[in-house]
Write an enzyme that holds these catalytic residues in place. Structure first.
Site, PDB file in Angstrom:
ATOM      1  N   ASP A 127       0.775  -1.114   0.070  1.00  0.00           N
ATOM      2  CA  ASP A 127       0.028   0.092   0.088  1.00  0.00           C
ATOM      3  C   ASP A 127       0.815   1.124   0.127  1.00  0.00           C
ATOM      4  OD1 ASP A 127      -2.401   1.606   0.423  1.00  0.00           O
ATOM      5  OD2 ASP A 127      -1.622   1.529   2.505  1.00  0.00           O
ATOM      6  N   ASP A 141      -0.035   4.992   0.964  1.00  0.00           N
ATOM      7  CA  ASP A 141      -0.711   6.134   2.137  1.00  0.00           C
ATOM      8  C   ASP A 141      -0.487   5.523   3.482  1.00  0.00           C
ATOM      9  OD1 ASP A 141      -1.091   8.384   0.239  1.00  0.00           O
ATOM     10  OD2 ASP A 141      -2.824   7.721  -0.174  1.00  0.00           O
ATOM     11  N   GLU A 183     -14.076   3.924   8.503  1.00  0.00           N
ATOM     12  CA  GLU A 183     -13.126   3.104   7.919  1.00  0.00           C
ATOM     13  C   GLU A 183     -12.286   2.305   9.006  1.00  0.00           C
ATOM     14  OE1 GLU A 183      -8.871   3.566   5.150  1.00  0.00           O
ATOM     15  OE2 GLU A 183     -10.086   5.045   5.184  1.00  0.00           O
ATOM     16  N   SER A 220      -2.540   1.327  -4.329  1.00  0.00           N
ATOM     17  CA  SER A 220      -2.961   2.468  -3.519  1.00  0.00           C
ATOM     18  C   SER A 220      -4.442   2.835  -4.100  1.00  0.00           C
ATOM     19  CB  SER A 220      -2.098   3.605  -4.057  1.00  0.00           C
ATOM     20  OG  SER A 220      -2.627   4.731  -3.234  1.00  0.00           O
ATOM     21  N   LYS A 240      -9.449  -3.965  -2.606  1.00  0.00           N
ATOM     22  CA  LYS A 240      -8.142  -4.429  -3.669  1.00  0.00           C
ATOM     23  C   LYS A 240      -8.173  -5.702  -4.115  1.00  0.00           C
ATOM     24  CE  LYS A 240      -5.470  -0.696  -1.367  1.00  0.00           C
ATOM     25  NZ  LYS A 240      -4.250  -0.110  -0.692  1.00  0.00           N
TER      26      LYS A 240
END
Length: 318
Positions: A64, A66, A111, A179, A228
């Site tokens: 990933d 960030d 989240e 990402s 993802k």
């Protein structure tokens, strides 16, 4: 009756355990850092040794971006994500900035809420990303100003990033950055840090600019934190340089990142590292139960670099 005396039986249990740990410990002292949590240390070490025996030619890294390759915070302040880098007076209005911050304050707690299931979060993440992208498109962000926005943003890659990127490039190990951020901004961040090497592949949300260089849409299918797996499967066939590399080192900061390797066919070993940046006590249990290695509020790539150094070393294969 003859009695046999076995001296070590009388040794305190703590001492015996200490000796056993000394005999079996991995050659990676970074795994002993206080920020490192592991559910099954023995399995982690076994996987690392297996990867080392197979060598660099069998390894790929999937990460990933960030809050994984970039820092979560610095000097008590949050480091901007690729989306937040766009919150710049050069690119968007004050009104848009306020609306983006309101969306962040609404959806980010959802989240990372450990009490909600992924199924509950999915439609809300789509809603969040879609609203953000619609706002950005309305601003008609200019492509030629992105580099300046990145330069002014204060974004930071994690300590040890240069060793991480450079070692992978030197060893010709593919690095797939997966990402849910903004690909154009991501590329500019690693370019300005001089680590955008030829072995780097990126799957992300890319901007679509019109002939004047103004943002008019986002390309392709939306990628958010929790979809993802679909992206990994849909892009797997196109990443030919990842084929024939059955060992995977995976880095992420969200439980959704664990699916990034689902596109790897015939994998032998997958070692997962999770960065637990925020709400540590609330999420610690779920992270330790999901990732092989959990790094608590660790703003470095020390552990990943140590593992890569060991796996790619030229020492005699054991």
């Amino acid at each position: 009756m003859q009695i046999y005396h076995i001296p070590w039986i009388y040794t305190p249990v703590r001492t015996v355990l200490a000796i056993w740990n000394q005999l079996t410990k991995t050659e990676i002292p970074e795994l002993a850092k206080c920020s490192v949590l592991m559910r099954e240390r023995g399995r982690v070490e076994e996987t690392i040794h297996s990867m080392q025996r197979a060598g660099a030619g069998s390894l790929q890294v999937i990460s990933d971006f960030d809050m994984t390759l970039t820092r979560f915070a610095h000097n008590g302040r949050r480091v901007p994500t690729t989306h937040n880098i766009l919150i710049n007076r050069l690119l968007i209005s004050e009104d848009c900035t306020q609306k983006l911050k309101e969306l962040l304050n609404t959806y980010y707690p959802i989240e990372i809420d450990p009490s909600r299931s992924v199924e509950e979060k999915l439609p809300l993440m789509v809603e969040w990303w879609t609203k953000v992208h619609e706002l950005l498109i309305q601003q008609r962000i200019r492509k030629d100003l992105l580099a300046q926005a990145v330069k002014e943003s204060g974004t930071m890659l994690r300590d040890g990033y240069k060793s991480f990127f450079d070692r992978l490039a030197e060893q010709q190990i593919p690095l797939l950055i997966f990402s849910a951020g903004v690909g154009d901004v991501l590329e500019e961040v690693i370019r300005q840090n001089q680590v955008f090497h030829p072995n780097v592949n990126i799957i992300s949300n890319y901007m679509d600019f019109d002939q004047t260089g103004a943002l008019q849409a986002f390309k392709g299918r939306l990628i958010h934190t929790f979809n993802k797996r679909e992206g990994a499967l849909s892009h797997a066939a196109g990443l030919r340089n990842l084929q024939g590399r059955p060992n995977v080192l995976l880095l992420g900061d969200s439980l959704g990142d664990l699916t990034m390797a689902d596109g790897v066919s015939e994998h032998q070993n997958i070692l997962t590292i999770g960065f637990l940046n925020d709400q540590v006590e609330e999420r610690k249990e779920s992270y330790v139960n999901s990732f092989d290695i959990v790094l608590v509020k660790d703003e470095t790539l020390d552990v990943a670099n140590a593992i890569l150094s060991y796996v790619t070393s030229s020492r005699e294969k054991k």
